[in-house]
Design an enzyme around this catalytic site. Sequence first.
Site, PDB file in Angstrom:
ATOM      1  N   ALA A 254       0.845  -1.193   0.000  1.00  0.00           N
ATOM      2  CA  ALA A 254       0.000   0.000   0.000  1.00  0.00           C
ATOM      3  C   ALA A 254       0.877   1.239   0.000  1.00  0.00           C
ATOM      4  O   ALA A 254       2.097   1.146   0.165  1.00  0.00           O
ATOM      5  CB  ALA A 254      -0.893   0.009   1.234  1.00  0.00           C
ATOM      6  N   GLU A 290       0.087   2.758   6.973  1.00  0.00           N
ATOM      7  CA  GLU A 290      -0.095   3.863   6.012  1.00  0.00           C
ATOM      8  C   GLU A 290      -0.676   5.081   6.714  1.00  0.00           C
ATOM      9  O   GLU A 290      -0.271   6.208   6.439  1.00  0.00           O
ATOM     10  CB  GLU A 290      -1.006   3.437   4.846  1.00  0.00           C
ATOM     11  CG  GLU A 290      -0.565   2.180   4.101  1.00  0.00           C
ATOM     12  CD  GLU A 290       0.885   2.170   3.675  1.00  0.00           C
ATOM     13  OE1 GLU A 290       1.452   3.241   3.414  1.00  0.00           O
ATOM     14  OE2 GLU A 290       1.482   1.064   3.618  1.00  0.00           O
ATOM     15  N   GLU A 312      10.376   4.882   7.202  1.00  0.00           N
ATOM     16  CA  GLU A 312       9.909   3.491   7.201  1.00  0.00           C
ATOM     17  C   GLU A 312      10.230   2.753   8.505  1.00  0.00           C
ATOM     18  O   GLU A 312       9.387   2.051   9.045  1.00  0.00           O
ATOM     19  CB  GLU A 312      10.455   2.732   5.986  1.00  0.00           C
ATOM     20  CG  GLU A 312       9.962   3.278   4.645  1.00  0.00           C
ATOM     21  CD  GLU A 312       8.440   3.327   4.506  1.00  0.00           C
ATOM     22  OE1 GLU A 312       7.732   2.734   5.348  1.00  0.00           O
ATOM     23  OE2 GLU A 312       7.956   3.989   3.568  1.00  0.00           O
TER      24      GLU A 312
HETATM   25  N1  0A1 Z   1       5.818   3.703   1.261  1.00  0.00           N
HETATM   26  C1  0A1 Z   1       5.011   2.520   1.160  1.00  0.00           C
HETATM   27  C2  0A1 Z   1       5.565   1.428   0.359  1.00  0.00           C
HETATM   28  C3  0A1 Z   1       5.731   1.607  -1.081  1.00  0.00           C
HETATM   29  C4  0A1 Z   1       6.984   1.855  -1.576  1.00  0.00           C
HETATM   30  C5  0A1 Z   1       7.217   1.897  -2.919  1.00  0.00           C
HETATM   31  C6  0A1 Z   1       6.165   1.685  -3.737  1.00  0.00           C
HETATM   32  O1  0A1 Z   1       6.392   1.667  -5.066  1.00  0.00           O
HETATM   33  C7  0A1 Z   1       7.697   1.568  -5.459  1.00  0.00           C
HETATM   34  C8  0A1 Z   1       4.884   1.455  -3.258  1.00  0.00           C
HETATM   35  C9  0A1 Z   1       4.680   1.431  -1.918  1.00  0.00           C
HETATM   36  C10 0A1 Z   1       4.900   1.925   2.529  1.00  0.00           C
HETATM   37  O2  0A1 Z   1       5.855   1.921   3.272  1.00  0.00           O
HETATM   38  O3  0A1 Z   1       3.852   1.395   2.831  1.00  0.00           O
HETATM   39 ZN    ZN Z   2       5.870   2.646   4.962  1.00  0.00          ZN
END
Ligand code: 0A1
Ligand code: ZN
Length: 849
Positions: A254, A290, A312
């Site tokens: 997501a 999210e 993250e």
């Molecule tokens: N930031 C989102 C994860 C995510 C990362 C990259 C993406 O496409 C390359 C899509 C989603 C999370 O940490 O949930």
């Molecule tokens: Zn994330």
Amino acid sequence: MRDAAPQTIYLSDYKPFGFEVTSVSLTFDLDPTATRVKSRIAFVPKPDAGGRMFLHGEKLKLISAQIDGAPVTPDLSDEGLTCAVPDAPFIWEAEVEIDPQNNLALEGLYMSNGMYCTQCEAEGFRKITYYPDRPDVMSIFTVTINGPHPVLLSNGNPVSAADGHAEWHDPWPKPAYLFALVAGELVAHPGSFTTKSGRTVDLNLYVRPGDEGKCAFGMQALKDSMKWDEDVYGREYDLDIFNIVAVDDFNMGAMENKGLNIFNSAAVLASPETSTDTNFERIEAIIAHEYFHNWTGNRITCRDWFQLCLKEGLTVFRDSQFTSDMRSAAVKRISDVIELRGRQFPEDQGPLSHPVRPESFQEINNFYTATVYDKGAEVIGMLRRLVGADAYANALDLYFDRHDGQACTIEDWLKVFEDATGRDLTQFKRWYSQAGTPRVTVKDAWYAGNYILSFTQNLKPSATTPDPQPQVIPIVTGLLSPSGKESVPSQVLELTEATQSFTFEGLPERPVPSVLRGFSAPVVLESELSEDHAAFLLAHDTDPFNRWEAGRGLARASLLAMIRGGTDPDPKYLDGIRAVLGDAGLDPAYRALMLSLPSQSDLATALHDAGETPDPAAIWAASEAMREAQAQHLADLLPGLYADHQITESFAPDASQSGRRSLANATLSLLGRLESPERAQAQFDAADNMTQQLAGLAVLLRQKAGKSALQSFETQWKEDRLVMDKWFGLQVMQAEPDAVASTAATLTGHADFNWKNPNRFRAVLGALATHHAGFHHASGAGYRLLADWLIKLDPLNPQTTARMCSAFQTWKRYDADRQALISTELDRILALPDLSRDTTEMLTRIRGS
Ligand code: 0A1
Ligand code: ZN
């Protein structure tokens, strides 16, 4: 032609952008193959801007460009454009054309089942329009969407909506990677949340018609997350509306776009009939994750992609805290550690090893890794353990106060902790820069009434960390008396030196240590304490994690002995888990975890660490023998455990019911080794929820009695793509090693094997890659099949292809024949002339020199 020679980007080369972007206005005229995007962007040059501006842009057809209303002709390249610009504030306007329908990479603006959606993290916005597509450029976006769709969504608050037209305004400055747009025939499952300051927020979960019945759980999880973030972190939501959209074609789980989260439908749609308990728990966690990004990621974002763990690691840590609070803290911790050892440790110990904050990359999409996410979260957990919960809370308040609206670095983050606690974190920072899993040896001594625990950090140089230095390792330790009572409660021993001892005085008798409680640091603990010590902890430890860990340690040691010498399973282990299973005072979910064995790839890692070459067939055989031994040793308990944990009340996906189901199903699985298929068939036939149905089917398949159940399952669920993913995956997972590759190959010929959908692709080929003995079958059929499919997928979807290459990351552990088979496949893929940058980088790193 292969993409231009891969370029390596270095953290040390960071330079701020030469312009401020004070506002962005975008207009989309949607069309499947010829969407027009008009942008109007206000730039303010910084003093050293230099009269020229570079904007990222990829796969765009430039229709027109103007500065302050006058046409300009920029220099175009594959990566973007460069243009002479005024040295005073100016307005950039451009119109581009893009082709969402043929965008199968699922990055930028693309289509999924007739609906438009976007994925811009990390660098997808540049496929939508020309822009400084970097996270440190934050701006205020207004978006107009024109298209014949009932639902037209973007970030922020709605400004106006009419037939075929909608305008959105997001008042919070954000980087382009948080931009989102959705348009389609969707239905809303509405909800509402009142924030602690009394504002009402409209909530919507948008899904495809037909999926309305799968929204209630996700909506509740969202409300629970919003409340939890207020209660625990004091963070309130900041827009009038919060939308979530479910999309079938999505590369990841997501995405936290501001006010408009986009979810893989597998990560949000849930119903008792179609989702397992594991699905429910994962969905709750991802929704929380999210949502929590709204503060840790969106309001405070990353200066550059090297700082990815800033958002993250912290957000994973926060979602783990949430799950611990909503469910069982002990079970969550154990599950997280299983995951860490299963995914992050192999990464950290192989050719893909990188620091939590990497210092270089070619393709940032390859760095959404278990190291950045999960080890990143462990680092936050250690920091909290070291400074204490209250100081952690104060530091977080300071972080939000000081950095709201900014794009930050790990240095900013650590400085907040230093200022809030007065502690020097210079040494702690090594957790962000040194790659590899630290190995710590512990031994003990007792003399003259003193008990001494001594630790050694074994610092092994690696390619990324050639000169490792001692790290700060919080080792939570408690001591038990020989009668099994806690004699010294848990305390944090702070290991800072390569070798260090801690003395406990005044104890009446030699205690039994319980070290690294709660898995207080992401290290490999090599204990010089005896197996009797582990058996004692399995019986008596007051720390639930370490009690489980003791059982796991005994299982591992016994399995390794079985693999090496064909010995019998260790009776100490079997007696120990028998006592735990028979203890009705313990949480059923916890007892179920006690029955689980170290994964076969964990055992391969352990053998490799001991300087041996793992034989996947022998590991499989030992694991099977241990399962049989568990079943025999617990035979008299199993029917009672199964019966006692059946659920008669109506279904709830909560921790209590799911714990009971998991224990019942763990016993069903063992009973399946002792009995004919009636019990599993009866459960399958009577099941009114997916957990029970799938558990029954899994046992039937292993008993080779699943043919008709498999067919009836397919007939029942043919129209449900998420359930059919399970049907595809389970057949591979339950196959015997000899049949894994052929089963997967047959399934790829199934009419419903839509390989362009990442969920379906992963259901079959991901299952192949995680079946240790099947994937590493001596024939090489598993390697070949995966390589064939990666070759097919790469031109369409480089991101998912590259991620799946990690199946090969452990290849150098295996024997020469297997290495030769794998290197043939790696070379076959690498030889492709058009291989994507993503896959090239991954395979080059894996292949090594
Ligand atoms: N930031 C989102 C994860 C995510 C990362 C990259 C993406 O496409 C390359 C899509 C989603 C999370 O940490 O949930
Ligand atoms: Zn994330």
